[in-house]
Design an enzyme around this catalytic site. Structure first.
Site, PDB file in Angstrom:
ATOM      1  N   ASP A  98       0.825  -1.215   0.000  1.00  0.00           N
ATOM      2  CA  ASP A  98       0.000   0.000   0.000  1.00  0.00           C
ATOM      3  C   ASP A  98       0.855   1.259   0.000  1.00  0.00           C
ATOM      4  OD1 ASP A  98       0.779  -0.754   2.642  1.00  0.00           O
ATOM      5  OD2 ASP A  98      -0.684   0.633   3.487  1.00  0.00           O
TER       6      ASP A  98
ATOM      7  N   GLU B 195       0.428  -1.347   5.774  1.00  0.00           N
ATOM      8  CA  GLU B 195       1.469  -0.799   6.638  1.00  0.00           C
ATOM      9  C   GLU B 195       1.267   0.691   6.857  1.00  0.00           C
ATOM     10  OE1 GLU B 195       5.293   1.108   7.748  1.00  0.00           O
ATOM     11  OE2 GLU B 195       4.050   1.466   5.982  1.00  0.00           O
TER      12      GLU B 195
END
Length: 400
Positions: free
Chosen positions: A81, A146
């Protein structure tokens, strides 16, 4: 080298394809990203697994299996991400991966941290092509979320039976972008605390000098926290041997309360982002916060949205054979490295919490730091050199 020549490079093509997958927070759909990584595993003739510790939150594991699989394995971790973008602030489409004439690739995730994920794969491609077979298993992991704390990503992955069966002995993850001629290596991370204070006090007309108001209590505690913050500012300014990761940061990030200008409200709420130094006595510090709240007059509710525990740093000495292998590789390549405490947070903290040594390293130097910023970019030459650096490091780690 012209932009056209960079565009013809196979590793650059793979990197740019990955960058064009807009795995941008919030509410990421990882489907396209997972399919891309499966194709990369197939191109390397490596097995791949996709597991879901949490629904819709895939963890992709590409496996480079060793000749002695009973040895402790190595994780090569990255996250899929990326953070949001403000498109009007970019001079290039943040998900087009444009290359300019200087060879700079502009896209969200170039520095943080898709370059690391495909960089691992590029290094393995080179090692396989030269006939290298590792002794130990390598697991190239691509994890979700994350950038929003990892609670549904790495934090859940390390609890799974799959992770337990990996027999992890060491992990390599992201480091930081360096603007000077050296590379940062993260060996520890500060503890993140999200402190929330709810102040209750006397309410009434705004023309009065009422006792024990919520505002007076807020002012007292805020002053105490600001004084502590200033002590850390001064420490950082006067001690040239430390950096931001070695001090405790405190910032007021949210403040709410009140109904109108002439009414003294009964409540105020303040939220603070705190990043605690690994050398801070956290028990004494928390007691100090409680003492300040009592000194302010009491009636203050203390809670934590987040309160990370102390996690021991990874040893960077002769007792850690993986550090020795990493350091030998950087020495042989003539690289200047600078071990520091990560000023932010990465997934390595979840690995270290399992008692496993972990280092954070991104092979990016002499590059303007644009992590989470507009016009994030990475030079094509820097990226390709990074693959060569990873090749040497992985070769050493394989034979610890």
């Amino acid at each position: 080298m012209s932009a056209e020549k960079w565009e013809d490079n196979e590793e650059i093509k793979i990197f740019r394809e990955y960058l064009r997958i807009a795995t941008v927070q919030p509410n990421v759909d990882y489907t396209e990203c997972v399919e891309f990584l499966k194709r990369q595993a197939h191109s390397l003739d490596l097995p791949v697994d996709v597991i879901y510790p949490v629904e819709k939150k895939p963890v992709v594991i590409i496996k480079w299996l060793g000749t002695e699989p009973e040895l402790p394995s190595v994780i090569l971790n990255s996250h899929m991400d990326v953070v949001p973008v403000f498109r009007d602030k970019w001079t290039h489409d943040p998900f087009a991966a444009d290359i300019d004439e200087e060879g700079r690739i502009f896209a969200r995730g170039t520095q943080d941290m898709k370059s690391v994920g495909t960089g691992y794969l590029g290094a393995i491609r080179l090692l396989k092509a030269s006939g290298v077979q590792p002794k130990r298993n390598f697991f190239v992991t691509f994890v979700p979320d994350e950038e929003i704390g990892g609670e549904l990503g790495m934090q859940e992955f390390v609890k799974t039976e799959y992770y337990s069966n990996m027999n992890v002995g060491f992990s390599l993850d992201e480091g930081g972008t360096s603007e000077i001629d050296l590379f940062y290596v993260f060996y520890a991370e500060r503890m993140r605390w999200g402190l929330k204070l709810n102040f209750s006090g006397t309410s009434g007309h705004g023309s009065m000098l009422l006792p024990s108001t919520a505002g007076v209590k807020l002012n007292y505690v805020l002053n105490k926290l600001t004084e502590f913050r200033e002590s850390q500012v001064q420490r950082l300014a006067t001690d040239q041997t430390i950096n931001i990761g070695d001090v405790t940061t405190i910032n007021l990030t949210q403040l709410s309360g009140g109904v109108q200008s002439n009414v003294v409200p009964p409540h105020f709420e303040a939220v603070f982002d705190m990043r605690l130094s690994i050398t801070l006595d956290v028990v004494a510090f928390e007691k100090q916060i409680h003492d300040w709240c009592e000194e302010a007059g009491g009636g203050i509710e203390i809670s934590f949205d987040e309160k990370e525990p102390y996690v021991a740093p990874t040893k960077i000495d002769d007792s850690n054979p993986f550090w020795l292998a990493f350091k030998a590789a950087t020495d042989e390549l003539g690289l200047k490295i600078y071990p520091i405490v990560c000023p932010g947070a990465t997934d390595s903290r979840n690995i270290r919490a399992q008692g496993i040594p972990a280092l954070g390293f991104s092979p990016i130097k002499n590059t303007t730091m644009r992590i989470h910023d507009h016009d994030e970019f990475l030079g094509a030459e820097t990226y390709l050199k990074g693959i060569q650096i990873y090749k040497k490091i992985l070769g050493n780690l394989a034979n610890v």
